[in-house]
Enzyme design. Sequence first.
Site, mmCIF file in Angstrom:
data_model
loop_
_atom_site.group_PDB
_atom_site.id
_atom_site.type_symbol
_atom_site.label_atom_id
_atom_site.label_comp_id
_atom_site.label_asym_id
_atom_site.label_seq_id
_atom_site.Cartn_x
_atom_site.Cartn_y
_atom_site.Cartn_z
ATOM 1 N N THR A 71 0.844 -1.207 0.000
ATOM 2 C CA THR A 71 0.000 0.000 0.000
ATOM 3 C C THR A 71 0.874 1.251 0.000
ATOM 4 O OG1 THR A 71 -1.749 -1.189 1.146
ATOM 5 C CG2 THR A 71 -1.792 1.219 1.317
ATOM 6 N N HIS A 202 4.439 -9.902 3.135
ATOM 7 C CA HIS A 202 3.532 -10.918 3.692
ATOM 8 C C HIS A 202 2.849 -11.786 2.645
ATOM 9 C CE1 HIS A 202 -0.587 -8.941 3.394
ATOM 10 N NE2 HIS A 202 0.199 -7.922 3.110
ATOM 11 N N CYS A 327 -8.250 -7.218 1.463
ATOM 12 C CA CYS A 327 -7.933 -5.847 1.844
ATOM 13 C C CYS A 327 -8.858 -4.831 1.204
ATOM 14 C CB CYS A 327 -6.464 -5.511 1.567
ATOM 15 S SG CYS A 327 -5.688 -6.508 0.354
HETATM 16 C C1 LIG Z 1 -2.313 -6.400 -5.744
HETATM 17 C C2 LIG Z 1 -2.097 -5.846 -4.391
HETATM 18 N N1 LIG Z 1 -1.553 -4.623 -4.255
HETATM 19 C C3 LIG Z 1 -1.310 -4.086 -3.053
HETATM 20 C C4 LIG Z 1 -1.624 -4.763 -1.902
HETATM 21 C C5 LIG Z 1 -1.333 -4.122 -0.572
HETATM 22 O O1 LIG Z 1 -0.205 -4.679 0.015
HETATM 23 P P1 LIG Z 1 0.060 -4.544 1.602
HETATM 24 O O2 LIG Z 1 -0.924 -5.459 2.269
HETATM 25 O O3 LIG Z 1 1.468 -4.968 1.780
HETATM 26 O O4 LIG Z 1 -0.172 -3.116 1.949
HETATM 27 C C6 LIG Z 1 -2.216 -6.028 -1.971
HETATM 28 C C7 LIG Z 1 -2.629 -6.759 -0.754
HETATM 29 O O5 LIG Z 1 -3.513 -7.585 -0.795
HETATM 30 C C8 LIG Z 1 -2.450 -6.597 -3.257
HETATM 31 O O6 LIG Z 1 -2.974 -7.809 -3.403
#
Ligand SMILES: Cc1ncc(COP(=O)(O)O)c(C=O)c1O
Length: 385
Positions: A71, A202, A327
């Site tokens: 993110t 993660h 998410c």
């Molecule tokens: C395609 C994609 N981009 C960005 C993210 C966000 O990553 P993070 O959880 O490390 O913030 C995710 C998380 O599911 C994702 O699947």
Amino acid sequence: MNIYLDNCSTTKPREEVIEEIIYALREEYGNPSSLHKMGFNVEKKIEEIRNNIASFLEVNKDEIYFTSGGTESNNMAIQSIINKHNRIGKHIITTKIEHPSVLNVLKDYEEKGYDITYLKVNDKGLISLDQLKRSIREDTILIAIMHVNNEIGAIQPIWEIKKVLKGKNSRALIHVDGVQGFGKVHIDPKGWGVDTYSFSGHKIHGPKGIGGLYINKEIKLNPIIFGGNQERGFRSGTENVPGIMGLGKAVEIMEKNFEKEQNQVNGIKSYFIKRLGEEIDHIHINSPMNHKSSPYILNVSFEYVRGEVLLHYLEDKGIYVSTSSACSSRGTEKSHVLLALGLSNRMIEGAIRFCFSYENTKEDIDYTIEILKKSVEEIRQITMR
Ligand SMILES: Cc1ncc(COP(=O)(O)O)c(C=O)c1O
């Protein structure tokens, strides 16, 4: 029995990763910015890990920046590119199926007067390069397209974007959300001519709250976070040392096992699709087939079934899946990705995402199919009464 098939939401950290994090917390607690030996040793460790990740990505060490995850990397790349190029233009191209960490930051810029083109996708979630070409304008400053979609696994032809830009004589920069592709499918950000590329710990059996951003050193972006000038001034804030060390360990093991685990997961996914087709009727595979999809992701609609209901039936038997991305929502809103594929409401409501890992076995799949079959039959009996 626990069968974890929700590896797109997050993955189980490897034992070695857990041990590395404990070691980091216990022993390597010096601040990398401190001038004494304890700080220096930690700094050295961080630089070794940066080097290893850079070598996995086939980029230079000074093109990798650690962040708090996908993110933050997406937000930083997009905002820094816009800040740098807003005098050249205010047009941005993205797709309708990006992760919220891309879509929502762009929505914010749209409200501030930027013009955003959202590329459509076909019924398998793939963009059209022709549409991309037609969308590029003189004032286009950024193209933000994800590599692997987190809900259906579609792989976009990122390697073609630079050629399309060259054909149009455009200076737009390319940002790729690489979170679901990193460590799962073949990647080559520099070879593809990508300017910024994000990844997260993660999703690859590493820790949460750590990730990174590749920034092509030719483009020189300005920071959006200011402070003590860590990460060469681009991302201030005391480094998440246990996170970086855990990520380093996860990348080290992933790199060693990449092909073996990818082949294994490919086999598991094919077997799952075959058994699904044999055992359950009225299903629809929403993911593209073969090389157009990640081996790690499979999205399936079960007609006459509500995804959330099926998810809880499975959970009762120790099988963990998702309805849409963990998410983006708590599964109560309709998935913007499945809507973009043009699926009917019935198909969207009945969609389940299965995401595999190297830990899943054929026996896990046999058990999952058995429970799926029973659950789907039971739910259909109730809903179709
Ligand atoms: C395609 C994609 N981009 C960005 C993210 C966000 O990553 P993070 O959880 O490390 O913030 C995710 C998380 O599911 C994702 O699947």
